[in-house]
Design an enzyme around this catalytic site. Sequence first.
Site, mmCIF file in Angstrom:
data_model
loop_
_atom_site.group_PDB
_atom_site.id
_atom_site.type_symbol
_atom_site.label_atom_id
_atom_site.label_comp_id
_atom_site.label_asym_id
_atom_site.label_seq_id
_atom_site.Cartn_x
_atom_site.Cartn_y
_atom_site.Cartn_z
ATOM 1 N N GLU A 1 82.796 37.321 82.147
ATOM 2 C CA GLU A 1 82.332 36.603 83.333
ATOM 3 C C GLU A 1 81.660 35.299 82.929
ATOM 4 O O GLU A 1 81.303 35.097 81.762
ATOM 5 C CB GLU A 1 81.358 37.453 84.147
ATOM 6 N N ASP B 1 79.911 35.580 79.187
ATOM 7 C CA ASP B 1 79.755 36.867 78.516
ATOM 8 C C ASP B 1 81.134 37.306 78.041
ATOM 9 O O ASP B 1 82.117 37.205 78.792
ATOM 10 C CB ASP B 1 79.157 37.903 79.467
ATOM 11 N N GLU C 1 68.896 40.576 92.781
ATOM 12 C CA GLU C 1 68.279 40.050 91.559
ATOM 13 C C GLU C 1 67.004 39.249 91.846
ATOM 14 O O GLU C 1 66.564 38.456 91.013
ATOM 15 C CB GLU C 1 69.293 39.179 90.805
ATOM 16 N N TYR D 1 65.619 43.392 80.817
ATOM 17 C CA TYR D 1 64.425 42.673 81.258
ATOM 18 C C TYR D 1 63.084 43.343 80.955
ATOM 19 O O TYR D 1 62.060 42.684 80.970
ATOM 20 C CB TYR D 1 64.517 42.417 82.775
ATOM 21 N N GLY E 1 69.782 33.510 83.598
ATOM 22 C CA GLY E 1 68.361 33.852 83.570
ATOM 23 C C GLY E 1 67.559 32.913 82.679
ATOM 24 O O GLY E 1 68.062 32.387 81.685
ATOM 25 N N SER F 1 73.263 40.946 86.458
ATOM 26 C CA SER F 1 72.196 41.716 85.809
ATOM 27 C C SER F 1 72.541 43.196 85.629
ATOM 28 O O SER F 1 71.667 44.056 85.641
ATOM 29 C CB SER F 1 70.875 41.586 86.593
ATOM 30 N N ASN G 1 78.375 32.957 84.121
ATOM 31 C CA ASN G 1 77.145 32.870 84.913
ATOM 32 C C ASN G 1 76.813 31.397 85.125
ATOM 33 O O ASN G 1 76.665 30.657 84.156
ATOM 34 C CB ASN G 1 75.986 33.545 84.170
ATOM 35 N N ARG H 1 76.809 30.238 81.232
ATOM 36 C CA ARG H 1 76.810 31.181 80.105
ATOM 37 C C ARG H 1 77.951 32.164 80.279
ATOM 38 O O ARG H 1 78.021 32.861 81.301
ATOM 39 C CB ARG H 1 75.477 31.935 80.044
#
Length: 324
Positions: free
Chosen positions: A278, A264, A21, A223, A284, A153, A280, A262
């Site tokens: 998951e 998901d 990443e 992205y 990002g 990602s 994070n 964060r």
Amino acid sequence: MKAEIQSLGKVAVLMGGRSAEREVSLMSGGGVLAALRSQGVDAHAFDPAERELNELKREGFQRVFIALHGRHGEDGTVQGALELLGIPYTGSGVMASAIAMDKVMTKRVWVAEGLPTPRWQWLAPERQAREDVMAVPDAIGLPLIVKPPREGSSIGISKVSGYSQMQDAVSLAAQYDPDVLCEEFIEGIELTCPVLGEGPSARALPVIAIEAPEGKYDFQNKYYTDVVQYRVPSGLAPEEEAEVQRLTLAAYRTLGCRGWGRADLMLRARDRKPFLLEMNTSPGMTGHSLVPMSARAAGISYEQLCVQLLQAATLDTPAKPAQA
């Protein structure tokens, strides 16, 4: 405010690194660096792929904003190095970072605490022979998701609809991680929910609903395109939004996260039940990123968010004052 900013001292924004990443991390770090400088912070770019971390100490950096993603960025390794150097850093500590980076370990913790996550099968390297791979759909059904458990990602992820796709999907995931995670596919709405803070004072930000063309929320669409639709407010019923936020906070606290993170999730269409995918711990911060989007909906600008996260930088074990 000026005195508060000056008290932050010389700041390194860690970006780039050596993970898959790297590209995204450079975008995140560039945004954070510009935001901090715009607020008067003495911030400097620092790429651990190009410089030794001990230069942070030698050059007098007093805080670190971690804008690294993936391995050697959000897996506890750089956090451990910063602990040894005694330099406070943003985000979760060593243990929470290491657990959250590994989706299999994360699931084990969540299941132990009674938190909902899709059913899964873990394929260690010695369990990736054809007969083991073909037994997975029998155990968790089709369609299913195959992914490397320690990447982000959407790298190395496949959606498998039939037995004939299993071997290729496992081979792809194994290019990025020797272990492979096979996970029940939840049909429904993809959601994400950021968190700021630590412990009892942590708060969930507004939930974002993600609508990708044909459900393809992959690296390219995340992205480099504008085809994905992000809804914030999410459009969920108030009680559904509240439940997703409650679940996210429970997942965050259970892993011992701090600073920010964060989650998901998927909201299953047939019964509106949320499932955790998951957590994070170094999300990002690019122009397409979700934490800044949610923060903006809560009245926090990108610049304010960056400064707030930096102010919360800390260590697992704060340095003790020197003995006289």
